[in-house]
Scaffold this active site. Structure first.
Site, PDB file in Angstrom:
ATOM      1  N   GLY A  12       0.858  -1.194   0.000  1.00  0.00           N
ATOM      2  CA  GLY A  12       0.000   0.000   0.000  1.00  0.00           C
ATOM      3  C   GLY A  12       0.889   1.238   0.000  1.00  0.00           C
ATOM      4  N   ALA A  14       2.150   2.992   2.380  1.00  0.00           N
ATOM      5  CA  ALA A  14       3.272   2.999   3.326  1.00  0.00           C
ATOM      6  C   ALA A  14       4.436   2.165   2.790  1.00  0.00           C
ATOM      7  CB  ALA A  14       2.809   2.473   4.688  1.00  0.00           C
ATOM      8  N   ALA A  44      -9.145   3.984  -1.294  1.00  0.00           N
ATOM      9  CA  ALA A  44      -9.351   5.296  -0.662  1.00  0.00           C
ATOM     10  C   ALA A  44     -10.084   6.206  -1.631  1.00  0.00           C
ATOM     11  CB  ALA A  44      -8.016   5.899  -0.255  1.00  0.00           C
ATOM     12  N   GLN A  45     -11.068   6.913  -1.112  1.00  0.00           N
ATOM     13  CA  GLN A  45     -11.896   7.751  -1.987  1.00  0.00           C
ATOM     14  C   GLN A  45     -11.651   9.236  -1.742  1.00  0.00           C
ATOM     15  OE1 GLN A  45     -16.029   6.661  -1.539  1.00  0.00           O
ATOM     16  NE2 GLN A  45     -15.737   4.642  -2.427  1.00  0.00           N
ATOM     17  N   GLY A  46     -11.913   9.669  -0.489  1.00  0.00           N
ATOM     18  CA  GLY A  46     -11.946  11.107  -0.160  1.00  0.00           C
ATOM     19  C   GLY A  46     -10.679  11.840  -0.527  1.00  0.00           C
ATOM     20  N   GLU A 118     -14.212  17.445   4.432  1.00  0.00           N
ATOM     21  CA  GLU A 118     -14.744  16.256   5.105  1.00  0.00           C
ATOM     22  C   GLU A 118     -15.008  16.583   6.570  1.00  0.00           C
ATOM     23  OE1 GLU A 118     -12.152  12.920   4.334  1.00  0.00           O
ATOM     24  OE2 GLU A 118     -12.527  13.014   2.189  1.00  0.00           O
ATOM     25  N   HIS A 241     -16.939   3.897   9.846  1.00  0.00           N
ATOM     26  CA  HIS A 241     -17.304   4.940   8.888  1.00  0.00           C
ATOM     27  C   HIS A 241     -18.819   5.017   8.852  1.00  0.00           C
ATOM     28  CE1 HIS A 241     -17.585   7.403   5.347  1.00  0.00           C
ATOM     29  NE2 HIS A 241     -16.266   7.513   5.293  1.00  0.00           N
ATOM     30  N   ARG A 287     -16.417  11.919  12.812  1.00  0.00           N
ATOM     31  CA  ARG A 287     -16.945  10.613  12.421  1.00  0.00           C
ATOM     32  C   ARG A 287     -17.521   9.791  13.565  1.00  0.00           C
ATOM     33  NH1 ARG A 287     -12.912   8.025   8.129  1.00  0.00           N
ATOM     34  NH2 ARG A 287     -13.509   9.734   6.764  1.00  0.00           N
ATOM     35  N   HIS A 348     -14.000   0.601   9.742  1.00  0.00           N
ATOM     36  CA  HIS A 348     -13.293   1.290   8.657  1.00  0.00           C
ATOM     37  C   HIS A 348     -11.798   1.421   8.900  1.00  0.00           C
ATOM     38  CE1 HIS A 348     -12.831   4.056   5.330  1.00  0.00           C
ATOM     39  NE2 HIS A 348     -12.405   5.030   6.112  1.00  0.00           N
ATOM     40  N   ARG A 383      -9.596   9.204  14.468  1.00  0.00           N
ATOM     41  CA  ARG A 383      -8.832   9.795  13.359  1.00  0.00           C
ATOM     42  C   ARG A 383      -9.646  10.850  12.612  1.00  0.00           C
ATOM     43  NH1 ARG A 383      -8.433   8.355   7.635  1.00  0.00           N
ATOM     44  NH2 ARG A 383     -10.138   6.922   8.080  1.00  0.00           N
ATOM     45  N   SER A 388      -5.027   9.568   7.335  1.00  0.00           N
ATOM     46  CA  SER A 388      -4.237   8.327   7.369  1.00  0.00           C
ATOM     47  C   SER A 388      -3.291   8.223   6.185  1.00  0.00           C
ATOM     48  CB  SER A 388      -5.137   7.100   7.435  1.00  0.00           C
ATOM     49  OG  SER A 388      -6.194   7.234   6.545  1.00  0.00           O
ATOM     50  N   LEU A 389      -3.748   8.616   4.999  1.00  0.00           N
ATOM     51  CA  LEU A 389      -2.826   8.587   3.854  1.00  0.00           C
ATOM     52  C   LEU A 389      -1.682   9.561   4.117  1.00  0.00           C
ATOM     53  CD1 LEU A 389      -5.461   8.482   0.973  1.00  0.00           C
ATOM     54  CD2 LEU A 389      -3.997   6.602   1.709  1.00  0.00           C
TER      55      LEU A 389
HETATM   56  P1  FAD Z   1      -2.703  -0.841   2.974  1.00  0.00           P
HETATM   57  O1  FAD Z   1      -2.891   0.122   1.902  1.00  0.00           O
HETATM   58  O2  FAD Z   1      -3.906  -1.543   3.480  1.00  0.00           O
HETATM   59  O3  FAD Z   1      -1.680  -1.945   2.455  1.00  0.00           O
HETATM   60  C1  FAD Z   1      -1.445  -3.108   3.197  1.00  0.00           C
HETATM   61  C2  FAD Z   1      -0.645  -4.061   2.335  1.00  0.00           C
HETATM   62  O4  FAD Z   1      -0.172  -5.137   3.126  1.00  0.00           O
HETATM   63  C3  FAD Z   1      -1.458  -4.700   1.223  1.00  0.00           C
HETATM   64  O5  FAD Z   1      -0.631  -4.765   0.094  1.00  0.00           O
HETATM   65  C4  FAD Z   1      -1.731  -6.104   1.749  1.00  0.00           C
HETATM   66  O6  FAD Z   1      -1.957  -7.066   0.763  1.00  0.00           O
HETATM   67  C5  FAD Z   1      -0.436  -6.375   2.483  1.00  0.00           C
HETATM   68  N1  FAD Z   1      -0.517  -7.393   3.535  1.00  0.00           N
HETATM   69  C6  FAD Z   1      -1.318  -7.430   4.625  1.00  0.00           C
HETATM   70  N2  FAD Z   1      -1.048  -8.516   5.370  1.00  0.00           N
HETATM   71  C7  FAD Z   1      -0.048  -9.180   4.742  1.00  0.00           C
HETATM   72  C8  FAD Z   1       0.662 -10.380   4.996  1.00  0.00           C
HETATM   73  N3  FAD Z   1       0.414 -11.159   6.064  1.00  0.00           N
HETATM   74  N4  FAD Z   1       1.620 -10.758   4.118  1.00  0.00           N
HETATM   75  C9  FAD Z   1       1.894 -10.018   3.028  1.00  0.00           C
HETATM   76  N5  FAD Z   1       1.239  -8.882   2.726  1.00  0.00           N
HETATM   77  C10 FAD Z   1       0.293  -8.467   3.570  1.00  0.00           C
HETATM   78  N6  FAD Z   1      -7.650   7.298   4.298  1.00  0.00           N
HETATM   79  C11 FAD Z   1      -7.444   8.584   3.937  1.00  0.00           C
HETATM   80  O7  FAD Z   1      -6.543   9.234   4.468  1.00  0.00           O
HETATM   81  N7  FAD Z   1      -8.218   9.139   2.978  1.00  0.00           N
HETATM   82  C12 FAD Z   1      -9.216   8.475   2.340  1.00  0.00           C
HETATM   83  O8  FAD Z   1      -9.872   9.015   1.473  1.00  0.00           O
HETATM   84  C13 FAD Z   1      -9.466   7.138   2.719  1.00  0.00           C
HETATM   85  N8  FAD Z   1     -10.468   6.430   2.158  1.00  0.00           N
HETATM   86  C14 FAD Z   1     -10.616   5.112   2.477  1.00  0.00           C
HETATM   87  C15 FAD Z   1     -11.594   4.368   1.819  1.00  0.00           C
HETATM   88  C16 FAD Z   1     -11.717   3.012   2.066  1.00  0.00           C
HETATM   89  C17 FAD Z   1     -12.780   2.215   1.372  1.00  0.00           C
HETATM   90  C18 FAD Z   1     -10.846   2.395   2.993  1.00  0.00           C
HETATM   91  C19 FAD Z   1     -10.957   0.924   3.263  1.00  0.00           C
HETATM   92  C20 FAD Z   1      -9.892   3.140   3.665  1.00  0.00           C
HETATM   93  C21 FAD Z   1      -9.767   4.498   3.411  1.00  0.00           C
HETATM   94  N9  FAD Z   1      -8.811   5.270   4.066  1.00  0.00           N
HETATM   95  C22 FAD Z   1      -8.624   6.571   3.706  1.00  0.00           C
HETATM   96  C23 FAD Z   1      -7.834   4.645   4.946  1.00  0.00           C
HETATM   97  C24 FAD Z   1      -6.535   4.430   4.149  1.00  0.00           C
HETATM   98  O9  FAD Z   1      -6.864   4.008   2.850  1.00  0.00           O
HETATM   99  C25 FAD Z   1      -5.645   3.411   4.794  1.00  0.00           C
HETATM  100  O10 FAD Z   1      -5.488   3.675   6.161  1.00  0.00           O
HETATM  101  C26 FAD Z   1      -4.263   3.431   4.146  1.00  0.00           C
HETATM  102  O11 FAD Z   1      -4.399   3.279   2.753  1.00  0.00           O
HETATM  103  C27 FAD Z   1      -3.403   2.342   4.722  1.00  0.00           C
HETATM  104  O12 FAD Z   1      -2.238   2.253   3.957  1.00  0.00           O
HETATM  105  P2  FAD Z   1      -1.159   1.165   4.359  1.00  0.00           P
HETATM  106  O13 FAD Z   1      -0.072   1.260   3.346  1.00  0.00           O
HETATM  107  O14 FAD Z   1      -0.825   1.293   5.779  1.00  0.00           O
HETATM  108  O15 FAD Z   1      -1.944  -0.232   4.219  1.00  0.00           O
HETATM  109  C1  SIN Z   2     -13.904   8.836   2.835  1.00  0.00           C
HETATM  110  O1  SIN Z   2     -13.715   9.107   1.645  1.00  0.00           O
HETATM  111  O2  SIN Z   2     -14.944   9.080   3.445  1.00  0.00           O
HETATM  112  C2  SIN Z   2     -12.825   8.161   3.581  1.00  0.00           C
HETATM  113  C3  SIN Z   2     -11.918   9.147   4.119  1.00  0.00           C
HETATM  114  C4  SIN Z   2     -11.093   8.568   5.218  1.00  0.00           C
HETATM  115  O3  SIN Z   2     -11.328   7.460   5.671  1.00  0.00           O
HETATM  116  O4  SIN Z   2     -10.180   9.262   5.662  1.00  0.00           O
END
Ligand code: FAD
Ligand code: SIN
Length: 532
Positions: A12, A14, A44-46, A118, A241, A287, A348, A383, A388-389
Site C-alpha cells: 500500500g 506505506a 481510498a476515496q476522499g 470532510e 465509517h 466521524r 473502517h 482519526r 491516514s494517507l
Molecule cells: P494498505 O494500503 O492496506 O496496504 C497493506 C498491504 O499489506 C497490502 O498490500 C496487503 O496485501 C499487504 N498485507 C497485509 N497482510 C499481509 C501479509 N500477512 N503478508 C503479506 N502482505 C500483507 N484514508 C485517507 O486518508 N483518505 C481516504 O480518502 C481514505 N479512504 C478510504 C476508503 C476506504 C474504502 C478504505 C478501506 C480506507 C480508506 N482510508 C482513507 C484509509 C486508508 O486508505 C488506509 O489507512 C491506508 O491506505 C493504509 O495504507 P497502508 O499502506 O498502511 O496499508
Molecule cells: C472517505 O472518503 O470518506 C474516507 C476518508 C477517510 O477514511 O479518511
C-alpha cells in the site's frame, strides 16, 4: 533462504513509499499477499489532508486533528506530520500522482488543486483524484517502483511470522532478523532474511462482520508484531465509517465523506434530517459522533439503515465529482442524482496498532512499522478524515531517513527453515469458515459502536475458546492463508477487547455505556499490551 537489505511487508502507500526511499541504497523485497495493488490504499476515496491553500494554516489542521482525537493525540507527532505533509505531497506529484484540479475563478484558465471538505475539517484541505484517490496513488507509486531495478515484488506471498533473536534463542536485545513467508501459489513456506524489516500490512476491518475494507485487511501485522514481543497500543479505537452502501449485493462499498462535504445530508428513512440534533456541524460532525448518531437512530426506529441525500446538488456536478460512487450505485439500481442513498456504519479504520515513534521505530530492533498498522499518536481516540494517507506518506519517508542514518548488523543470521512437523492437509475446512464468521459476528454484536463491559467480557471468553481451537488447528494442519488469517483476526479481536476492557471511560471511538463520560485521569493515557 532469500537475503535482502530491506524487507517490506505490504504494497500500500506505506510500503511502496518506504521501498522507493531506500531502493537506491540496497536490495529491497516487497512481500504482498495478493496482487500488488490490492490494499486499503487502493480503495481510498476522499483523499489526503494537507495544508495547501492560502486560506488554511498548519495551526488549523493541527487544531482539527487534536479536536477529533479527543484529548489522546501526541501533539508533537501531530505537528510534525501536518508540517511535513505538503512537502511529501509535492514529491508524490513529482512522481506522477495526478490530483484533481479546478479553474481559478477570473484567472483566464489558470488552474489550482481542487480541495475537498470532510467531517471535522474547518477548511477545505483534502487533495483528491475525483473519488478514486487511492487507485491513482497506487498507480503512481507502482509505476515508480517498476522503474527501480533494486526492488523485487513477491505477489501472492503471505508473511506468517517475524523471526527474532528471542525466537532463535540468541542472547542480546530482541532484534528482528527475517520473516517466514507462505508462497501461496507453490504452497511452500520460505525464509526471507534482512536486517531492516518494515511492517506496512495495513488495518483490520475484516475482524468485523461489516466493513468498508477489502479482504486483505485482517490485522496480520499487529498479530505478528504482538507474537514477536512488540508493544501494541490503543486497539480499542476502531473507527466506524458512517456511510457504507446498504444493499444486499454490495460488498464493502464506501460512500465517501466527501459526499457530505459537497452538500450531502443524512436523513432517516422517513426523510427527516437528524444530525443537527447531535452536533452543531450536522452531517459533517466528527466521524465518531456521526456513526453513533446513526446507530442511535437505527436502534430507535428499528430501521436497517439511514439515507444520504445529495439530490439537491446539480446532477452534472455529482456525476463529475463522484464518478465511481455514481456508477457503482447505478449498477445497484440507485441513481444518486435522483434518490437518496441507503447507508449504514461499518468498521473502517484501526487507530491503534504497533507502538512506534514518528520515525516508525518499534520496540524491536530492526523492525519498523508505518501506516495503518502503526500507532504513532497522530489519531488519538478518533482519526480525522483523510489523515491516514498523510500519516503513511510522512512516516514512511521519515522511517526511510531513519533507517539510512542507522548502522545495522552486517552478518547474515542463521535461520532454521520452517518446520511443518507432522502437519497434514486440513480435514474439515468448515471449521475455518465457521470460526471466521463467528469471530466477525461476535465482534460486530459485542464490540461495536456502543459497548458495555458485560458484552466485552462475553466476547473475551468466546474469543479465548475459539483461540484454543484455532491453535490446535494451526499445529495439526499444513498452513493456508485462510487459516493464517483466522489466527490473526482472533489475536486482533483479543487485543481490541482487552484494550477496551482496560479503558474505564468513553473517549472518542471507545463508547462504553458503563462509563459514559471521559475520565480526565485517562486523558493522554494509552492502553499498551505486550505478550505475556
Ligand atoms: P494498505 O494500503 O492496506 O496496504 C497493506 C498491504 O499489506 C497490502 O498490500 C496487503 O496485501 C499487504 N498485507 C497485509 N497482510 C499481509 C501479509 N500477512 N503478508 C503479506 N502482505 C500483507 N484514508 C485517507 O486518508 N483518505 C481516504 O480518502 C481514505 N479512504 C478510504 C476508503 C476506504 C474504502 C478504505 C478501506 C480506507 C480508506 N482510508 C482513507 C484509509 C486508508 O486508505 C488506509 O489507512 C491506508 O491506505 C493504509 O495504507 P497502508 O499502506 O498502511 O496499508
Ligand atoms: C472517505 O472518503 O470518506 C474516507 C476518508 C477517510 O477514511 O479518511
Amino acid at each position: 533462504m532469500k537475503q535482502f537489505d530491506y524487507l517490506v511487508l505490504g504494497s500500500g502507500i506505506a510500503g511502496l513509499t518506504f521501498a522507493l526511499q531506500v531502493a537506491p541504497h540496497g536490495r529491497v523485497a516487497i512481500i504482498t499477499k495478493k496482487n500488488r495493488a490490492e490494499s486499503n490504499t487502493n480503495y481510498a476515496q476522499g483523499g489526503i489532508a494537507a495544508v495547501t491553500s492560502k486560506e488554511d494554516t498548519t495551526e488549523m489542521h493541527v487544531r482539527d486533528t487534536l479536536e477529533a482525537g479527543a484529548g489522546l493525540c501526541r501533539e508533537a507527532v501531530v505537528r510534525t506530520i501536518v508540517q511535513e505533509g505538503p512537502a511529501r505531497i509535492a514529491e508524490l506529484i513529482e512522481l506522477g500522482m495526478k490530483f484533481s484540479e479546478r479553474e481559478i475563478p477570473r484567472s483566464e484558465g489558470a488552474r489550482e488543486l481542487d480541495l475537498g471538505k470532510e467531517g471535522g475539517h474547518s477548511k477545505r484541505r483534502i487533495l483528491h483524484a475525483k473519488d478514486v484517490t487511492g487507485r491513482e496513488i497506487e498507480r503512481a507509486l507502482l509505476n515508480a517502483v517498476a522503474g527501480q531495478p533494486s526492488i523485487e515484488i513477491f505477489e501472492d506471498h503471505f508473511a506468517i511470522d517475524l523471526i527474532t533473536n528471542q525466537k532463535l534463542g540468541e542472547p542480546g536485545p530482541n532484534r528482528c532478523r527475517g520473516v517466514y513467508v507462505l508462497d501461496k501459489r507453490a504452497g511452500v513456506v520460505e525464509t526471507f532474511a534482512a536486517n531492516v524489516i518494515l511492517l506496512a500490512t495495513g488495518g483490520c476491518g475484516k475482524v468485523y462482520l461489516y466493513t468498508t475494507n477489502p479482504d486483505i485487511a485482517t490485522g496480520d501485522g499487529v498479530a505478528m508484531a504482538y507474537r514477536a514481543g512488540a508493544a501494541v497500543a490503543n486497539m480499542e479505537f476502531i473507527q466506524f465509517h458512517p456511510t457504507c452502501l446498504y444493499h444486499p449485493r454490495a460488498k464493502s462499498f464506501l460512500i465517501s465523506e466527501a459526499v457530505r462535504g459537497e452538500g450531502g445530508v443524512l436523513k432517516t428513512i422517513q426523510g427527516a434530517e437528524f444530525m443537527n440534533a447531535y452536533h452543531p456541524l450536522g452531517s459533517l460532525a466528527p466521524r465518531d459522533i456521526v456513526a453513533r448518531a446513526i446507530d442511535n437512530e437505527m436502534k430507535r426506529s428499528g430501521a436497517g439503515h439511514v439515507l444520504l441525500d445529495i439530490t439537491q446538488m446539480p446532477a452534472a456536478f455529482v456525476r463529475e465529482r463522484f464518478p465511481n460512487i455514481y456508477e457503482t450505485c447505478q449498477r445497484y439500481g440507485i441513481d444518486i442524482t435522483k434518490e437518496a442513498i441507503p447507508v449504514v456504519p461499518a468498521a473502517h479504520y484501526q487507530c491503534g496498532g504497533v507502538l512506534t515513534n514518528v520515525d516508525g521505530e518499534t520496540e524491536i530492533e530492526g523492525l519498523y512499522a508505518v501506516g495503518e498498522v502503526a500507532c504513532t499518536g497522530l489519531h488519538g481516540a478518533n482519526r480525522l478524515a483523510s489523515n491516514s494517507l498523510l500519516e503513511a506518506l510522512v512516516c514512511a519517508h521519515r522511517a526511510g531517513l531513519r533507517v539510512l542514518a542507522q548502522t545495522h548488523p552486517t552478518t547474515t543470521p542463521v535461520i532454521p527453515a520452517w518446520q511443518s512437523g507432522h502437519a497434514t492437509n486440513p480435514d474439515e475446512l468448515v471449521v475455518i469458515s465457521h470460526n471466521w464468521d463467528e469471530i466477525r459476528r461476535l465482534m460486530w454484536d459485542y464490540v461495536g459502536i456502543v459497548r458495555t463491559n458485560k458484552r466485552l467480557l462475553r466476547a473475551q471468553s468466546r474469543i479465548a475458546n475459539l483461540q484454543e481451537e484455532i491453535q490446535q488447528y494451526y499445529w495439526d494442519f499444513i498452513v493456508t492463508s485462510d487459516l493464517l488469517e483466522l489466527r490473526n483476526i482472533a489475536t486482533v479481536a483479543e487485543l481490541i477487547v482487552a484494550s477496551a476492557l482496560q479503558r474505564p471511560e468513553s473517549r472518542g471511538l471507545n463508547y462504553n455505556l458503563d462509563f459514559p463520560r471521559p475520565d480526565p485521569a485517562w486523558a493522554q493515557r494509552d492502553t499498551v499490551l505486550r505478550k505475556g
